[in-house]
Motif scaffolding. Sequence first.
Motif, PDB file in Angstrom:
ATOM      1  N   VAL A 120     -18.006  10.214 -60.361  1.00  0.00           N
ATOM      2  CA  VAL A 120     -17.623  11.617 -60.347  1.00  0.00           C
ATOM      3  C   VAL A 120     -16.515  11.896 -61.354  1.00  0.00           C
ATOM      4  O   VAL A 120     -15.767  10.997 -61.742  1.00  0.00           O
ATOM      5  CB  VAL A 120     -17.167  12.094 -58.944  1.00  0.00           C
ATOM      6  CG1 VAL A 120     -18.260  11.877 -57.927  1.00  0.00           C
ATOM      7  CG2 VAL A 120     -15.880  11.402 -58.521  1.00  0.00           C
ATOM      8  N   GLU A 121     -16.428  13.139 -61.732  1.00  0.00           N
ATOM      9  CA  GLU A 121     -15.311  13.649 -62.516  1.00  0.00           C
ATOM     10  C   GLU A 121     -14.667  14.703 -61.631  1.00  0.00           C
ATOM     11  O   GLU A 121     -15.309  15.680 -61.243  1.00  0.00           O
ATOM     12  CB  GLU A 121     -15.818  14.271 -63.815  1.00  0.00           C
ATOM     13  CG  GLU A 121     -14.736  14.769 -64.713  1.00  0.00           C
ATOM     14  CD  GLU A 121     -15.298  15.333 -66.005  1.00  0.00           C
ATOM     15  OE1 GLU A 121     -14.764  16.366 -66.456  1.00  0.00           O
ATOM     16  OE2 GLU A 121     -16.263  14.765 -66.549  1.00  0.00           O
ATOM     17  N   TRP A 122     -13.418  14.486 -61.221  1.00  0.00           N
ATOM     18  CA  TRP A 122     -12.755  15.400 -60.294  1.00  0.00           C
ATOM     19  C   TRP A 122     -12.504  16.760 -60.939  1.00  0.00           C
ATOM     20  O   TRP A 122     -12.164  16.851 -62.116  1.00  0.00           O
ATOM     21  CB  TRP A 122     -11.430  14.809 -59.811  1.00  0.00           C
ATOM     22  CG  TRP A 122     -11.613  13.562 -58.996  1.00  0.00           C
ATOM     23  CD1 TRP A 122     -11.236  12.306 -59.352  1.00  0.00           C
ATOM     24  CD2 TRP A 122     -12.218  13.453 -57.714  1.00  0.00           C
ATOM     25  NE1 TRP A 122     -11.567  11.413 -58.352  1.00  0.00           N
ATOM     26  CE2 TRP A 122     -12.181  12.094 -57.329  1.00  0.00           C
ATOM     27  CE3 TRP A 122     -12.804  14.357 -56.839  1.00  0.00           C
ATOM     28  CZ2 TRP A 122     -12.685  11.628 -56.131  1.00  0.00           C
ATOM     29  CZ3 TRP A 122     -13.315  13.894 -55.634  1.00  0.00           C
ATOM     30  CH2 TRP A 122     -13.253  12.549 -55.293  1.00  0.00           C
ATOM     31  N   ASN A 123     -12.671  17.802 -60.134  1.00  0.00           N
ATOM     32  CA  ASN A 123     -12.416  19.180 -60.542  1.00  0.00           C
ATOM     33  C   ASN A 123     -11.393  19.761 -59.569  1.00  0.00           C
ATOM     34  O   ASN A 123     -11.764  20.330 -58.543  1.00  0.00           O
ATOM     35  CB  ASN A 123     -13.720  19.986 -60.527  1.00  0.00           C
ATOM     36  CG  ASN A 123     -13.519  21.416 -60.961  1.00  0.00           C
ATOM     37  OD1 ASN A 123     -12.581  21.734 -61.686  1.00  0.00           O
ATOM     38  ND2 ASN A 123     -14.407  22.289 -60.505  1.00  0.00           N
ATOM     39  N   PRO A 124     -10.089  19.627 -59.852  1.00  0.00           N
ATOM     40  CA  PRO A 124      -9.072  20.144 -58.927  1.00  0.00           C
ATOM     41  C   PRO A 124      -9.201  21.663 -58.756  1.00  0.00           C
ATOM     42  O   PRO A 124      -9.329  22.400 -59.731  1.00  0.00           O
ATOM     43  CB  PRO A 124      -7.757  19.786 -59.615  1.00  0.00           C
ATOM     44  CG  PRO A 124      -8.098  18.668 -60.557  1.00  0.00           C
ATOM     45  CD  PRO A 124      -9.497  18.952 -61.003  1.00  0.00           C
TER      46      PRO A 124
END
Length: 143
Positions: A120-124
Amino acid sequence: MKVEIINRSHHNLPAYETVQSAGMDLRANIDAPVIIGPMQRALIPTGLSIALPAGFEAQIRPRSGLALKKGITVLNSPGTIDADYRGDIGVILVNLSNQDFQVNDGDRIAQMVIARYEQVEWNPVGELSETERGEGGFGHSGI
């Protein structure tokens, strides 16, 4: 899918026992029996090393018969063998019974399932979308 494997044991390669099996049994590769006392754990080598393609992992899971009949399970279940790991596949067994358990060379000790995964690539964000469950935790449904 073809996966490179080195077999340093004198046992056959893991294989699917039936046409629709998800897992392959792993065997102990030890010089002498290992006794696991009640509530103790031991790292059991298999003599196998693999080179999985990127995007795949090997999951090490308990054998249901050992769990039910003997109280033996895989401690970090499922254990993960990452695609970039090239060492010996070891299985951490734990004895949840009240009797000693003996592991012998060649015993089927766990099963291995090859599975695809995503990174995953985190999306805050400041808040998450609403769902029917919301923040309901363990046992929130009452069932």
